[in-house]
Motif scaffolding. Structure first.
Motif, PDB file in Angstrom:
ATOM      1  N   GLY A   8     -13.151   2.796  -1.564  1.00  0.00           N
ATOM      2  CA  GLY A   8     -11.770   2.411  -1.845  1.00  0.00           C
ATOM      3  C   GLY A   8     -10.800   3.297  -1.085  1.00  0.00           C
ATOM      4  N   ALA A   9     -11.056   4.606  -1.095  1.00  0.00           N
ATOM      5  CA  ALA A   9     -10.206   5.537  -0.354  1.00  0.00           C
ATOM      6  C   ALA A   9     -10.333   5.301   1.151  1.00  0.00           C
ATOM      7  N   LEU A  10     -11.543   5.000   1.606  1.00  0.00           N
ATOM      8  CA  LEU A  10     -11.768   4.716   3.019  1.00  0.00           C
ATOM      9  C   LEU A  10     -10.982   3.474   3.439  1.00  0.00           C
ATOM     10  N   LEU A  11     -11.044   2.446   2.628  1.00  0.00           N
ATOM     11  CA  LEU A  11     -10.300   1.218   2.895  1.00  0.00           C
ATOM     12  C   LEU A  11      -8.792   1.494   2.888  1.00  0.00           C
ATOM     13  N   GLU A  12      -8.340   2.265   1.925  1.00  0.00           N
ATOM     14  CA  GLU A  12      -6.912   2.596   1.837  1.00  0.00           C
ATOM     15  C   GLU A  12      -6.438   3.358   3.072  1.00  0.00           C
ATOM     16  N   ARG A  13      -7.224   4.324   3.526  1.00  0.00           N
ATOM     17  CA  ARG A  13      -6.843   5.109   4.707  1.00  0.00           C
ATOM     18  C   ARG A  13      -6.859   4.253   5.964  1.00  0.00           C
ATOM     19  N   SER A  14      -7.806   3.329   6.062  1.00  0.00           N
ATOM     20  CA  SER A  14      -7.844   2.455   7.236  1.00  0.00           C
ATOM     21  C   SER A  14      -6.625   1.534   7.256  1.00  0.00           C
ATOM     22  N   LEU A  15      -6.265   1.029   6.093  1.00  0.00           N
ATOM     23  CA  LEU A  15      -5.083   0.162   6.010  1.00  0.00           C
ATOM     24  C   LEU A  15      -3.808   0.935   6.331  1.00  0.00           C
ATOM     25  N   ALA A  16      -3.716   2.166   5.858  1.00  0.00           N
ATOM     26  CA  ALA A  16      -2.534   2.984   6.158  1.00  0.00           C
ATOM     27  C   ALA A  16      -2.414   3.211   7.665  1.00  0.00           C
ATOM     28  N   TYR A  17      -3.532   3.515   8.303  1.00  0.00           N
ATOM     29  CA  TYR A  17      -3.514   3.712   9.754  1.00  0.00           C
ATOM     30  C   TYR A  17      -3.076   2.429  10.469  1.00  0.00           C
ATOM     31  N   ALA A  79       3.025 -10.601   7.592  1.00  0.00           N
ATOM     32  CA  ALA A  79       1.867 -11.182   6.904  1.00  0.00           C
ATOM     33  C   ALA A  79       0.772 -10.139   6.732  1.00  0.00           C
ATOM     34  N   PHE A  80       0.554  -9.305   7.752  1.00  0.00           N
ATOM     35  CA  PHE A  80      -0.452  -8.244   7.650  1.00  0.00           C
ATOM     36  C   PHE A  80      -0.088  -7.261   6.536  1.00  0.00           C
ATOM     37  N   ARG A  81       1.160  -6.852   6.500  1.00  0.00           N
ATOM     38  CA  ARG A  81       1.598  -5.912   5.447  1.00  0.00           C
ATOM     39  C   ARG A  81       1.395  -6.513   4.055  1.00  0.00           C
ATOM     40  N   THR A  82       1.745  -7.780   3.904  1.00  0.00           N
ATOM     41  CA  THR A  82       1.599  -8.450   2.607  1.00  0.00           C
ATOM     42  C   THR A  82       0.135  -8.515   2.197  1.00  0.00           C
ATOM     43  N   ARG A  83      -0.738  -8.919   3.122  1.00  0.00           N
ATOM     44  CA  ARG A  83      -2.177  -9.015   2.801  1.00  0.00           C
ATOM     45  C   ARG A  83      -2.766  -7.633   2.535  1.00  0.00           C
ATOM     46  N   ALA A  84      -2.331  -6.632   3.276  1.00  0.00           N
ATOM     47  CA  ALA A  84      -2.848  -5.272   3.069  1.00  0.00           C
ATOM     48  C   ALA A  84      -2.552  -4.816   1.641  1.00  0.00           C
ATOM     49  N   CYS A  85      -1.346  -5.063   1.177  1.00  0.00           N
ATOM     50  CA  CYS A  85      -0.989  -4.696  -0.203  1.00  0.00           C
ATOM     51  C   CYS A  85      -1.828  -5.470  -1.215  1.00  0.00           C
ATOM     52  N   ALA A  86      -2.067  -6.752  -0.931  1.00  0.00           N
ATOM     53  CA  ALA A  86      -2.885  -7.566  -1.836  1.00  0.00           C
ATOM     54  C   ALA A  86      -4.317  -7.039  -1.898  1.00  0.00           C
ATOM     55  N   VAL A  87      -4.873  -6.639  -0.759  1.00  0.00           N
ATOM     56  CA  VAL A  87      -6.235  -6.093  -0.725  1.00  0.00           C
ATOM     57  C   VAL A  87      -6.307  -4.802  -1.529  1.00  0.00           C
ATOM     58  N   ALA A 112     -16.387  -3.173   1.789  1.00  0.00           N
ATOM     59  CA  ALA A 112     -15.155  -2.401   1.969  1.00  0.00           C
ATOM     60  C   ALA A 112     -15.263  -1.457   3.165  1.00  0.00           C
ATOM     61  N   ALA A 113     -16.419  -0.818   3.340  1.00  0.00           N
ATOM     62  CA  ALA A 113     -16.593   0.117   4.451  1.00  0.00           C
ATOM     63  C   ALA A 113     -16.583  -0.615   5.795  1.00  0.00           C
ATOM     64  N   VAL A 114     -17.249  -1.754   5.856  1.00  0.00           N
ATOM     65  CA  VAL A 114     -17.245  -2.545   7.091  1.00  0.00           C
ATOM     66  C   VAL A 114     -15.829  -3.051   7.371  1.00  0.00           C
ATOM     67  N   GLY A 115     -15.130  -3.475   6.333  1.00  0.00           N
ATOM     68  CA  GLY A 115     -13.739  -3.889   6.496  1.00  0.00           C
ATOM     69  C   GLY A 115     -12.876  -2.753   7.012  1.00  0.00           C
ATOM     70  N   ALA A 116     -13.139  -1.540   6.552  1.00  0.00           N
ATOM     71  CA  ALA A 116     -12.375  -0.372   7.008  1.00  0.00           C
ATOM     72  C   ALA A 116     -12.583  -0.123   8.497  1.00  0.00           C
ATOM     73  N   VAL A 117     -13.815  -0.319   8.983  1.00  0.00           N
ATOM     74  CA  VAL A 117     -14.071  -0.174  10.422  1.00  0.00           C
ATOM     75  C   VAL A 117     -13.256  -1.206  11.191  1.00  0.00           C
ATOM     76  N   LEU A 140     -11.071  10.162   9.249  1.00  0.00           N
ATOM     77  CA  LEU A 140     -11.328   8.737   9.037  1.00  0.00           C
ATOM     78  C   LEU A 140     -12.406   8.257  10.011  1.00  0.00           C
ATOM     79  N   ALA A 141     -12.258   8.597  11.276  1.00  0.00           N
ATOM     80  CA  ALA A 141     -13.230   8.179  12.289  1.00  0.00           C
ATOM     81  C   ALA A 141     -14.614   8.749  12.000  1.00  0.00           C
ATOM     82  N   ALA A 142     -14.676   9.996  11.551  1.00  0.00           N
ATOM     83  CA  ALA A 142     -15.967  10.620  11.248  1.00  0.00           C
ATOM     84  C   ALA A 142     -16.694   9.890  10.129  1.00  0.00           C
ATOM     85  N   GLU A 143     -15.958   9.334   9.179  1.00  0.00           N
ATOM     86  CA  GLU A 143     -16.586   8.549   8.109  1.00  0.00           C
ATOM     87  C   GLU A 143     -16.947   7.137   8.563  1.00  0.00           C
ATOM     88  N   LEU A 144     -16.177   6.596   9.485  1.00  0.00           N
ATOM     89  CA  LEU A 144     -16.411   5.216   9.923  1.00  0.00           C
ATOM     90  C   LEU A 144     -17.523   5.084  10.958  1.00  0.00           C
TER      91      LEU A 144
END
Length: 185
Positions: A8-17, A79-87, A112-117, A140-144
């Motif tokens: 969840g944190a990985l997904l959140e950080r990827s979306l923030a980036y 649209a990307f921002r809206t979907r990111a918040c929904a995810v 979630a991890a694959v989505g983060a990549v 983030l990259a080191a985890e992905l």
């Protein structure tokens, strides 16, 4: 990727980036070229929208269909921002443990991890298209990178990813991630 990874944190950080990259998309720039050879920036943003739609579908319905979503109309960055918040909201609501991708069961954390990549690397692609130097954050990259190494197979090369690009042994984690996925500086 270990099952102890906080996906969840990985997904959140990827979306923030990626949100930082998408925020820099200037009006009228959807025809710009991208590091994804066949896609213009508008098509890349449409692909990102479809990826977020699939994540949302998996998080809220426990199933991801194999048909692409109807592309967003209008402002693709919005649209990307809206979907990111929904995810993020769907993840926070507590997803199930498994998701069906077509008919194949998959651990929700793996999805979630694959989505983060996907989100992170395409966030870099968007920034690059806009002429912005936005390196992928090292932690983030080191985890992905281990996730990418687990899910990108040889048969994906030339179809979904270019061949890996050589980097020096002392390269930053973000450069190693991008190089593994066929992107050079």
């Amino acid at each position: 990727m270990t099952m102890t990874t906080d996906c969840g944190a990985l997904l959140e950080r990827s979306l923030a980036y990626a949100l930082g990259s998408v925020a820099a998309v200037p009006p009228g720039s959807l025809e710009r070229t991208t590091p994804c050879a066949e896609w213009a920036l508008g098509e890349l943003l449409g692909h990102l929208d479809d990826s977020l739609d699939a994540l949302y579908e998996g998080l809220t319905g426990g199933r991801i269909g194999l048909s692409p979503a109807v592309p967003a109309a209008g402002d693709l960055a919005c649209a990307f921002r809206t979907r990111a918040c929904a995810v993020l909201g769907a993840w926070a609501a507590g997803p199930g443990e498994r998701v069906l991708v077509g008919e194949v069961p998959l651990d929700m954390r793996v999805m979630a991890a694959v989505g983060a990549v996907e989100i992170t690397v395409h966030g870099w692609d968007v920034a690059r298209s806009c002429g912005l130097p936005r390196p992928v954050p090292g932690a983030l990259a080191a985890e992905l990178l281990p996730v990418a190494r687990c899910v990108v197979a040889a048969e994906d090369r030339g179809v979904r990813f270019a061949a890996p690009v050589a980097v020096p042994p002392h390269a930053e984690p973000g450069d190693r991630l991008l190089a593994f996925l066929g992107r050079g500086r």
